[in-house]
Motif scaffolding. Structure first.
Motif, PDB file in Angstrom:
ATOM      1  N   GLU A 228      28.673 -75.643  82.111  1.00  0.00           N
ATOM      2  CA  GLU A 228      27.286 -74.929  81.571  1.00  0.00           C
ATOM      3  C   GLU A 228      27.102 -75.198  80.250  1.00  0.00           C
ATOM      4  OE1 GLU A 228      25.527 -74.185  84.077  1.00  0.00           O
ATOM      5  OE2 GLU A 228      23.936 -73.231  83.026  1.00  0.00           O
TER       6      GLU A 228
ATOM      7  N   ASP B 248      31.619 -71.743  81.676  1.00  0.00           N
ATOM      8  CA  ASP B 248      32.470 -72.682  81.590  1.00  0.00           C
ATOM      9  C   ASP B 248      31.946 -73.876  80.803  1.00  0.00           C
ATOM     10  OD1 ASP B 248      30.858 -73.968  83.527  1.00  0.00           O
ATOM     11  OD2 ASP B 248      31.845 -72.932  85.208  1.00  0.00           O
TER      12      ASP B 248
ATOM     13  N   ASP C 241      23.971 -68.985  83.654  1.00  0.00           N
ATOM     14  CA  ASP C 241      24.395 -69.998  84.657  1.00  0.00           C
ATOM     15  C   ASP C 241      23.047 -70.348  85.760  1.00  0.00           C
ATOM     16  OD1 ASP C 241      26.113 -71.596  85.964  1.00  0.00           O
ATOM     17  OD2 ASP C 241      27.614 -70.064  86.693  1.00  0.00           O
ATOM     18  N   ASP C 242      23.239 -71.583  86.193  1.00  0.00           N
ATOM     19  CA  ASP C 242      22.321 -72.326  87.066  1.00  0.00           C
ATOM     20  C   ASP C 242      22.125 -71.097  88.331  1.00  0.00           C
ATOM     21  OD1 ASP C 242      24.669 -73.299  87.873  1.00  0.00           O
ATOM     22  OD2 ASP C 242      23.600 -75.077  88.767  1.00  0.00           O
ATOM     23  N   GLU C 243      23.384 -71.200  88.858  1.00  0.00           N
ATOM     24  CA  GLU C 243      23.200 -70.211  90.191  1.00  0.00           C
ATOM     25  C   GLU C 243      24.426 -69.239  90.230  1.00  0.00           C
ATOM     26  OE1 GLU C 243      23.932 -73.587  92.986  1.00  0.00           O
ATOM     27  OE2 GLU C 243      25.669 -72.488  93.693  1.00  0.00           O
ATOM     28  N   ILE C 244      24.234 -68.269  91.015  1.00  0.00           N
ATOM     29  CA  ILE C 244      25.060 -67.321  91.123  1.00  0.00           C
ATOM     30  C   ILE C 244      25.485 -67.321  92.928  1.00  0.00           C
ATOM     31  CG2 ILE C 244      25.959 -64.846  91.280  1.00  0.00           C
ATOM     32  CD1 ILE C 244      24.674 -64.680  88.482  1.00  0.00           C
ATOM     33  N   ALA C 245      26.581 -67.735  93.294  1.00  0.00           N
ATOM     34  CA  ALA C 245      26.892 -68.055  94.667  1.00  0.00           C
ATOM     35  C   ALA C 245      27.802 -67.020  94.900  1.00  0.00           C
ATOM     36  CB  ALA C 245      27.616 -69.406  94.774  1.00  0.00           C
ATOM     37  N   THR C 246      29.246 -66.830  94.887  1.00  0.00           N
ATOM     38  CA  THR C 246      30.035 -65.913  95.314  1.00  0.00           C
ATOM     39  C   THR C 246      30.238 -64.855  94.298  1.00  0.00           C
ATOM     40  OG1 THR C 246      32.040 -67.174  94.568  1.00  0.00           O
ATOM     41  CG2 THR C 246      31.540 -67.474  96.641  1.00  0.00           C
ATOM     42  N   GLY C 247      29.573 -65.204  93.046  1.00  0.00           N
ATOM     43  CA  GLY C 247      29.903 -64.239  92.015  1.00  0.00           C
ATOM     44  C   GLY C 247      31.105 -64.284  91.168  1.00  0.00           C
ATOM     45  N   GLY C 248      31.910 -65.203  91.533  1.00  0.00           N
ATOM     46  CA  GLY C 248      33.420 -65.410  91.057  1.00  0.00           C
ATOM     47  C   GLY C 248      33.251 -65.699  89.655  1.00  0.00           C
ATOM     48  N   THR C 249      32.376 -66.809  89.217  1.00  0.00           N
ATOM     49  CA  THR C 249      32.520 -67.280  88.004  1.00  0.00           C
ATOM     50  C   THR C 249      31.819 -66.196  87.101  1.00  0.00           C
ATOM     51  OG1 THR C 249      31.800 -69.457  88.773  1.00  0.00           O
ATOM     52  CG2 THR C 249      31.386 -69.226  86.571  1.00  0.00           C
TER      53      THR C 249
ATOM     54  N   HIS D  66      21.556 -78.283  90.650  1.00  0.00           N
ATOM     55  CA  HIS D  66      22.771 -78.357  90.142  1.00  0.00           C
ATOM     56  C   HIS D  66      23.255 -79.415  89.039  1.00  0.00           C
ATOM     57  CE1 HIS D  66      26.856 -76.428  90.267  1.00  0.00           C
ATOM     58  NE2 HIS D  66      27.262 -77.475  90.831  1.00  0.00           N
TER      59      HIS D  66
ATOM     60  N   ARG E 289      25.365 -78.412  95.808  1.00  0.00           N
ATOM     61  CA  ARG E 289      26.759 -78.658  95.061  1.00  0.00           C
ATOM     62  C   ARG E 289      27.408 -79.731  95.851  1.00  0.00           C
ATOM     63  NH1 ARG E 289      28.426 -72.484  94.286  1.00  0.00           N
ATOM     64  NH2 ARG E 289      30.466 -73.263  93.714  1.00  0.00           N
TER      65      ARG E 289
HETATM   66  C1  R5P Z   1      29.181 -74.028  88.441  1.00  0.00           C
HETATM   67  O1  R5P Z   1      29.319 -75.373  88.539  1.00  0.00           O
HETATM   68  C2  R5P Z   1      27.790 -73.514  88.674  1.00  0.00           C
HETATM   69  O2  R5P Z   1      27.219 -73.695  87.340  1.00  0.00           O
HETATM   70  C3  R5P Z   1      28.136 -71.952  88.939  1.00  0.00           C
HETATM   71  O3  R5P Z   1      28.914 -71.441  88.050  1.00  0.00           O
HETATM   72  C4  R5P Z   1      28.883 -71.615  90.212  1.00  0.00           C
HETATM   73  O4  R5P Z   1      27.851 -72.484  91.112  1.00  0.00           O
HETATM   74  C5  R5P Z   1      28.832 -70.441  90.611  1.00  0.00           C
HETATM   75  O5  R5P Z   1      29.409 -70.211  91.945  1.00  0.00           O
HETATM   76  P1  R5P Z   1      30.123 -68.706  92.090  1.00  0.00           P
HETATM   77  O6  R5P Z   1      29.270 -67.794  91.877  1.00  0.00           O
HETATM   78  O7  R5P Z   1      30.694 -69.009  93.483  1.00  0.00           O
HETATM   79  O8  R5P Z   1      31.421 -68.825  90.946  1.00  0.00           O
END
Ligand code: R5P
Length: 320
Positions: free
Chosen positions: A180, A177, A227-235, A138, A104
């Motif tokens: 994506e 968003d 989504d490509d990834e789930i990091a904190t899960g906030g999105t 990403h 990222r």
């Molecule tokens: C954003 O650009 C990516 O596609 C993911 O939505 C983002 O990396 C997810 O991050 P988080 O889970 O922290 O919201």
């Protein structure tokens, strides 16, 4: 996708760092060769020592090491392994990173910061890697940070294949968003179902963007948020709450890389989701895994790509 993994190969070796030995073992099993033997030792001063415990002279070597906690140690272990293999006269070394470190940090969007994903590519090359093999980066520009050949695989066809077996009669793909939207549109096209996009806006300089509008319709439908990834899960937590408020009756969340950092397991547990679908590009520790989760393995896809690289066959054909 065509899979044509052939008979066990000579001069081909798969090694693993400490990040995801189960994935490396599954790749080696698909190819039909034993996993290469190596040992990593951590000294009391936190320095690492890697010893390659078998002959690799003139071998085509692949080192599997996705980025996952402890991230910094994993990167260093990969670099040290590559250096050790190079000094041991491996003919060619490929760094296999299904989840790329610092993916990222891919642009200079603030003054005086590092584009650290580019630095990672430089370090991997400097350590002695001849090639890189990645998956669902990403952002596409990261592939261009390498001066050595770098292939990017995609696990999207795996997710499509899996979801294609479920009831899609009333389903719609949802991009969480605008960023994506392009990938989600491709995903929807492959599944032959409509697309909806969550429109997010920022209302104050210090405020995070908030979902305010949905382009498309989810009322009374199954929303498949991708989504490509789930990091904190906030999105994802926000997207789930939003599609529910817009009337979605069933919610599936699909993502390639289950980073699941910090508070993510609690957020995922609390979200009104019927099922999660992730891949094993990164290991999910059992205590961080939600019981509604299906994990699809990318091992056969990586094995096929490795065989193709080894034989000098096309990798892009895998996605034709
Ligand atoms: C954003 O650009 C990516 O596609 C993911 O939505 C983002 O990396 C997810 O991050 P988080 O889970 O922290 O919201």
């Amino acid at each position: 996708m065509r899979r044509t993994v052939g008979p066990p190969e000579e001069n081909l070796k798969i090694f693993t760092g400490s990040a995801h030995p189960a994935l490396a073992a599954a790749i080696a099993a698909h190819i039909g060769i034993p996993l290469g033997r190596s040992r990593t030792h951590r000294f009391s001063n936190e320095n690492l020592k890697v010893k390659i415990e078998e002959n690799v002279r003139e071998q085509d070597v692949f080192v599997v090491q996705p980025s996952c906690p402890p991230v910094s140690e994993g990167i260093l272990e990969l670099l040290i392994m590559i250096d050790a293999l190079k000094s041991a006269s491996a003919r060619r070394i490929t760094a296999v990173m299904p989840y790329f470190p610092y993916a990222r940090s891919d642009k200079k969007d603030e003054p005086r910061i590092s584009i650290t994903a580019r630095l990672m590519a430089d370090l991997i090359e400097t350590a002695g890697a001849d090639r890189a093999l990645t998956m669902d980066l990403h952002s596409p520009q990261v592939q261009g940070f390498f001066r050595i050949p770098a292939d990017q695989l995609s696990a999207i066809p795996l997710l499509v294949e899996h979801l294609g077996k479920s009831d899609l009669g009333n389903a719609v793909v949802v991009a969480p968003d605008a960023g994506e939207a392009k990938d989600a549109a491709r995903f929807a096209k492959r599944l032959h179902i409509p697309l909806a996009i969550i429109d997010k806006r920022r209302f104050g300089d210090d405020e995070k963007p908030r979902a305010i509008h949905l382009v498309g319709d989810v009322r009374g439908k199954r929303a498949i948020i991708i989504d490509d990834e789930i990091a904190t899960g906030g999105t994802i937590a926000e997207a789930v709450a939003f599609v529910r408020s817009e009337g979605a009756t069933h919610v599936t969340v699909a993502a390639v890389h289950p980073v699941l950092s910090g508070n993510a397991p609690a957020r995922l547990a609390a979200a009104a989701v019927d099922d999660y679908v992730f891949t094993d590009s990164i290991p999910i520790p059992p205590e961080r895994r939600d019981p509604r989760t299906t994990v699809l393995s990318v091992a056969s896809l990586l094995a096929e790509a490795i065989m193709r690289i080894h034989d000098g066959r096309s990798v892009s054909e895998l996605f034709a």
